[in-house]
Design a protein around this motif. Structure first.
Motif, PDB file in Angstrom:
ATOM      1  N   THR A  56       0.251  -2.255  -0.738  1.00 55.05           N
ATOM      2  CA  THR A  56       0.586  -0.882  -1.112  1.00 55.05           C
ATOM      3  C   THR A  56      -0.283  -0.412  -2.272  1.00 55.05           C
ATOM      4  O   THR A  56      -0.778   0.726  -2.282  1.00 55.05           O
ATOM      5  CB  THR A  56       2.070  -0.762  -1.487  1.00 55.05           C
ATOM      6  OG1 THR A  56       2.867  -1.133  -0.351  1.00 55.05           O
ATOM      7  CG2 THR A  56       2.422   0.652  -1.909  1.00 55.05           C
ATOM      8  N   LEU A 102      -2.735  -1.930   6.771  1.00 55.31           N
ATOM      9  CA  LEU A 102      -2.352  -0.626   6.247  1.00 55.31           C
ATOM     10  C   LEU A 102      -2.266   0.423   7.353  1.00 55.31           C
ATOM     11  O   LEU A 102      -1.278   1.165   7.452  1.00 55.31           O
ATOM     12  CB  LEU A 102      -3.348  -0.170   5.186  1.00 55.31           C
ATOM     13  CG  LEU A 102      -3.195  -0.775   3.795  1.00 55.31           C
ATOM     14  CD1 LEU A 102      -4.428  -0.483   2.963  1.00 55.31           C
ATOM     15  CD2 LEU A 102      -1.950  -0.238   3.102  1.00 55.31           C
ATOM     16  N   ALA A 157       3.618  -2.165   4.878  1.00 50.09           N
ATOM     17  CA  ALA A 157       3.780  -1.923   3.434  1.00 50.09           C
ATOM     18  C   ALA A 157       3.693  -0.456   3.040  1.00 50.09           C
ATOM     19  O   ALA A 157       3.322  -0.134   1.928  1.00 50.09           O
ATOM     20  CB  ALA A 157       2.756  -2.729   2.632  1.00 50.09           C
ATOM     21  N   ALA A 190       1.873   2.412   4.095  1.00 48.98           N
ATOM     22  CA  ALA A 190       0.585   3.037   3.800  1.00 48.98           C
ATOM     23  C   ALA A 190       0.740   4.534   3.603  1.00 48.98           C
ATOM     24  O   ALA A 190       0.068   5.138   2.765  1.00 48.98           O
ATOM     25  CB  ALA A 190      -0.406   2.754   4.934  1.00 48.98           C
ATOM     26  N   ALA A 206       1.679   5.416   0.266  1.00 54.94           N
ATOM     27  CA  ALA A 206       0.582   5.245  -0.684  1.00 54.94           C
ATOM     28  C   ALA A 206      -0.376   6.425  -0.655  1.00 54.94           C
ATOM     29  O   ALA A 206      -1.308   6.493  -1.450  1.00 54.94           O
ATOM     30  CB  ALA A 206      -0.180   3.954  -0.379  1.00 54.94           C
TER      31      ALA A 206
END
Length: 267
Positions: free
Chosen positions: A72, A111, A116, A118, A121
């Motif tokens: 992340t 990703l 996690a 993405a 993020a």
């Protein structure tokens, strides 16, 4: 032209060609184990010469104790790098393409496959190039620096670059890649066009797994480079590999329709 920034200031290296509307897209390169931004100077200059804005960030550091968190954080760092290429009007040149090598490729694949968070993020991309994805059962090289170089590349110029880079971390291929992220990379569900590059002399590669990954993705191509080793972006065939990437970038700009087709050939 190359704009170099030390790791103490902005943490990236830029390779830029023309300015303004002549820029054909944005490429962000994510290095792998042991590599530095200088590892991709040759590739960056070559893509920039074809009017792509290239930004090389620091290598992916994937924490086995916190693989999701490290992924992340990397996603956020890549998103910042992309945003930082915006022109005076705040526009980023599209398509935006991520190029990952080794663990950089693992991270990008995970990703884009949704691992996690993405999206959380802020990472948005139009396509990806994944080079030298290691096998889930890959064994690391043992022995001397020459042994590691033989796994990485047979290109004399690149061997000299790696040997002379005081920041390059020798022996980094011994570092295990987090199993969760390797699994996520090989099972990625990325919904953007993906070019997978593999050397057929790469002892760390699993061609069968890469073939399955390519076939499972909605828009993917697996290109195998003859006699290339693990550092497939920087081996003896680097000119042809760069040409393959540019061909992919240009087709991407044309809706994945190839701009050149062979109608007749004797070879």
């Amino acid at each position: 032209m190359t704009e170099h920034h030390t790791q103490q200031d902005r943490g990236y290296t830029d390779h830029v060609g023309p300015r303004g509307p002549a820029v054909r897209g944005t490429v962000v390169v994510v290095p792998g184990r042991g590599e530095t931004r200088d590892t991709y100077t040759r590739l960056g200059k070559r893509l920039a010469a074809d009017a792509y804005r290239v930004r090389v960030v620091d290598a992916a550091r994937l924490d086995a104790e916190d693989p999701g968190g490290s992924l992340t954080r990397l996603g956020a760092r890549i998103a910042d790098a992309v945003a930082g290429t915006a022109d005076a009007d705040g526009a980023v040149a599209h398509p935006v393409v991520l190029v990952g090598a080794d663990t950089g490729a693992v991270a990008v694949a995970a990703l884009l496959g949704g691992e996690a968070g993405a999206g959380a993020a802020g990472l948005r991309t139009d396509a990806a190039v994944l080079a030298g994805i290691p096998a889930r059962t890959a064994s690391s090289p043992s022995g001397s620096w020459d042994d590691e170089l033989d796994v990485r590349t047979f290109c004399p110029a690149h061997r000299t670059t790696l040997t002379g880079d005081a920041v390059f971390r020798r022996g980094a291929l011994h570092e295990a890649v987090p199993e969760r992220l390797l699994a996520a990379a090989h099972a990625s569900e990325a919904d953007v066009p993906v070019l997978i590059l593999a050397g057929d002399a790469d002892p760390l590669s699993d061609r069968d797994a890469l073939t399955r990954t390519a076939k499972s993705l909605p828009q993917a191509r697996l290109s195998v480079v003859r006699d290339a080793h693990h550092d497939v972006l920087n081996d003896m065939q680097h000119r042809s590999v760069a040409a393959e990437i540019v061909t992919f970038l240009e087709a991407l700009r044309n809706g994945l329709v190839p701009l050149v087709t062979v109608e007749s050939s004797a070879w």
